[in-house]
Structure formats: C-alpha cells, structure tokens
Enzyme design. Sequence first.
Site, short mmCIF file in Angstrom:
data_model
loop_
_atom_site.label_atom_id
_atom_site.label_comp_id
_atom_site.label_asym_id
_atom_site.label_seq_id
_atom_site.Cartn_x
_atom_site.Cartn_y
_atom_site.Cartn_z
N ASP A 45 0.83 -1.21 0.00
CA ASP A 45 0.00 0.00 0.00
C ASP A 45 0.87 1.26 0.00
O ASP A 45 0.37 2.36 -0.16
CB ASP A 45 -0.94 -0.01 1.21
CG ASP A 45 -0.18 -0.21 2.52
OD1 ASP A 45 -0.42 -1.22 3.20
OD2 ASP A 45 0.69 0.63 2.85
N ASP A 101 6.75 -5.70 6.21
CA ASP A 101 5.39 -5.16 6.35
C ASP A 101 4.46 -6.08 5.57
O ASP A 101 3.94 -5.74 4.50
CB ASP A 101 5.37 -3.73 5.78
CG ASP A 101 3.98 -3.14 5.76
OD1 ASP A 101 3.81 -2.07 5.13
OD2 ASP A 101 3.06 -3.74 6.35
N PRO A 150 1.01 -16.41 0.95
CA PRO A 150 2.34 -16.04 0.45
C PRO A 150 3.26 -15.48 1.54
O PRO A 150 4.47 -15.47 1.38
CB PRO A 150 2.04 -15.00 -0.62
CG PRO A 150 0.67 -14.51 -0.36
CD PRO A 150 -0.05 -15.63 0.32
N ASP A 179 7.20 -6.23 -3.12
CA ASP A 179 5.89 -6.82 -2.82
C ASP A 179 5.58 -7.85 -3.90
O ASP A 179 5.83 -7.63 -5.07
CB ASP A 179 4.79 -5.74 -2.77
CG ASP A 179 3.57 -6.27 -2.03
OD1 ASP A 179 3.22 -5.73 -0.96
OD2 ASP A 179 2.97 -7.28 -2.49
N THR A 216 1.45 -9.35 5.16
CA THR A 216 0.19 -9.87 5.66
C THR A 216 0.50 -10.86 6.78
O THR A 216 1.66 -11.08 7.12
CB THR A 216 -0.56 -10.57 4.51
OG1 THR A 216 0.39 -11.29 3.71
CG2 THR A 216 -1.28 -9.56 3.63
N1 SAM Z 1 -0.17 -3.49 7.36
C1 SAM Z 1 -0.65 -4.77 6.86
C2 SAM Z 1 -0.67 -5.82 7.94
O1 SAM Z 1 -0.01 -5.65 8.98
O2 SAM Z 1 -1.35 -6.83 7.70
C3 SAM Z 1 0.22 -5.18 5.71
C4 SAM Z 1 0.02 -4.29 4.57
S1 SAM Z 1 0.67 -4.74 3.02
C5 SAM Z 1 -0.78 -4.58 2.08
C6 SAM Z 1 0.95 -6.49 3.10
C7 SAM Z 1 1.62 -6.92 1.83
O3 SAM Z 1 2.38 -8.11 2.01
C8 SAM Z 1 0.64 -7.24 0.68
O4 SAM Z 1 0.73 -6.22 -0.29
C9 SAM Z 1 1.12 -8.58 0.13
O5 SAM Z 1 1.09 -8.65 -1.28
C10 SAM Z 1 2.54 -8.63 0.69
N2 SAM Z 1 3.15 -9.97 0.73
C11 SAM Z 1 2.64 -11.11 1.25
N3 SAM Z 1 3.52 -12.13 1.09
C12 SAM Z 1 4.62 -11.61 0.47
C13 SAM Z 1 5.88 -12.15 0.04
N4 SAM Z 1 6.19 -13.44 0.20
N5 SAM Z 1 6.76 -11.30 -0.55
C14 SAM Z 1 6.47 -9.99 -0.72
N6 SAM Z 1 5.30 -9.41 -0.34
C15 SAM Z 1 4.39 -10.23 0.24
#
Ligand code: SAM
Length: 281
Positions: free
Chosen positions: A89, A159, A166, A109, A161
């Site tokens: 984000d 930061d 993933p 990301d 999920t």
């Molecule tokens: N602030 C949020 C929380 O604490 O849940 C997280 C926000 S951000 C949207 C989370 C991001 O992690 C997502 O955009 C997702 O695509 C990314 N993500 C998940 N697994 C990942 C991976 N293995 N490598 C890179 N990004 C990843």
Amino acid sequence: MLDDQWFNEAQTATGTAFSLKITRKLHEEQSEFQFLEIYETEQFGNLMVIDGCTMVSTRDNFFYHEMISHPVLFTHPNPRNVLIIGGGDCGTLREVLKHPGVESAVQIDIDERVTRLAEIYFPELCESNNDPRADLKFIDGIKWVKEAAPNSVDIIIVDSTDPVGPAEGLFSADFYKDCYKALSENGIVVQQSESALLHMKILKEMRAEMQAAGFNHQQTVFFPQCIYPSGWWSATMASKSDLSKFREQDATNKGFETVYYNSDIHKASLAMPEFFKKAFA
Ligand code: SAM
C-alpha cells in the site's frame, strides 16, 4: 459481512470480529496471489481488505506505518539502505523516505495489484513512490532476501500480511537467516508481529526463530491499530547489536510531520507489559 451496511472480519481462531460501517464496495478482484477488496466506509475513509483481512484504512493507517518505520530508523545509528518486504500500500515507504539520511528504499511486494489499487484508492500513501531513492519491485520477498548480497542492507522492514498464504515463509527461521546475512553489522530487521493479546504463540515463535537465526537482540514495540484484531498491535525488531537505545535527540528534532510518532511515544512503545516480560524473561 453482517449485512449490506457493514464490512465484517471474523477471526475464528481468536473468537473476535471487527466491523466497519460501509457506504459502498468500490472494487474487488482475484489477483495472482490474493483476493483484494476496497470499500468506502462511513467514517474511516477507504478500506483495503486482502483475503478477508483488513489491511489499511484512510483514517487510522498512520499508527501502523509510523510505528513500523520510525522506531527502527531512529534506533539504527545511520540508516542509509532500507529494504521493505511487502508494504504494497506504500504507506511504509512514504514514512521511510521522510528520513533525509536514507539513500535507497527498495520495496519488494509479491503482488503488483496491491500497489496499483493503492495508487487509485490511497493516493496519499503513494505520494513518495516517485522519489528518486524509491525502487518498487514485484516479486517474492523470500526469494529476494535469499539472493541479496551479504552486508548490503541497514534495515529490513517486513510489512507483510499475516503468516498465512504467500507471507507464511516470511515468519520462518530460514528467512531470518537470510535477513541476517543480508544485513550490515549493526543492521536491524523489524517485522509486524501481530497482537500480543491474541497472538502470543506467533510472537513467541517469531522471536525464537529470530534468536535461532543469530539475532541476539530483540525488542517489541506496541501501538494501537484500530482495524486489526484486538486493536492493539506490535512490531518486533531484531539485531546483531544492542537495541535498548535510540537516537532520542534526532527523534525529538525529527524535522518531518507525523500524526502519532514522536520521541515520547517511541520511549513509551518500548515499555513491556508485565505478561510480556514474564513470557520472555
Ligand atoms: N499493514 C498490513 C498488515 O499488517 O497486515 C500489511 C500491509 S501490506 C498490504 C501487506 C503486503 O504483504 C501485501 O501487499 C502482500 O502482497 C505482501 N506480501 C505477502 N507475502 C509476500 C511475500 N512473500 N513477498 C512480498 N510481499 C508479500
């Protein structure tokens, strides 16, 4: 969804739920990796939801984005190269780039669609995306860190999920070992570490894996985050060197705007609740 007036996230594992009154659904799509939804809410601005879990709202994202970035940046003696894993984000990237000493901020990301939707529905979080120091890449962060040059990064901000789908591998000993290798001598990794009230098992596992990877110094910071389960969230720093002090003078005279973070909040966020002290004594 309680009815067509509310978005509802029910967490079966913790027996909790969170709801926001909505005015309309703005978007939904199944990306290559996750199911993405955007809602317009009555009092929290826009809301992004990934795989049914609240991610970011216009109104309260400052708690999280400021507290996952400024404590670690003011703890490091001189952070220049920052790596953000996740953060699609772009709110964390915006906070990192407020630090004039930061020379590069690479954001990895896995899902480009998250960023593309943020550009439309959370443009204020994306206002630093064109900063010449920023570099946004869309690949798996686990792979990126595994292949990162040793000693190449001062700070890694995870930061991501929750530890499912993933993001699961971002909470593993192997990943922390790769972080250890990629970090410079006084480098620090910080990761969103869920709620100490609801997810102590995850927090304990994370800190044990960080320790096993060689990070002898760990520090969890606590902060409010309304839209996440329990409303009380955390981020855990791990380093090869001491984390007990931070650049308080620099934090006090930070020279940039924040909504929540300041040096007093930084100090307060380091205080450990009694149950937490006992769990990690
Ligand atoms: N602030 C949020 C929380 O604490 O849940 C997280 C926000 S951000 C949207 C989370 C991001 O992690 C997502 O955009 C997702 O695509 C990314 N993500 C998940 N697994 C990942 C991976 N293995 N490598 C890179 N990004 C990843």
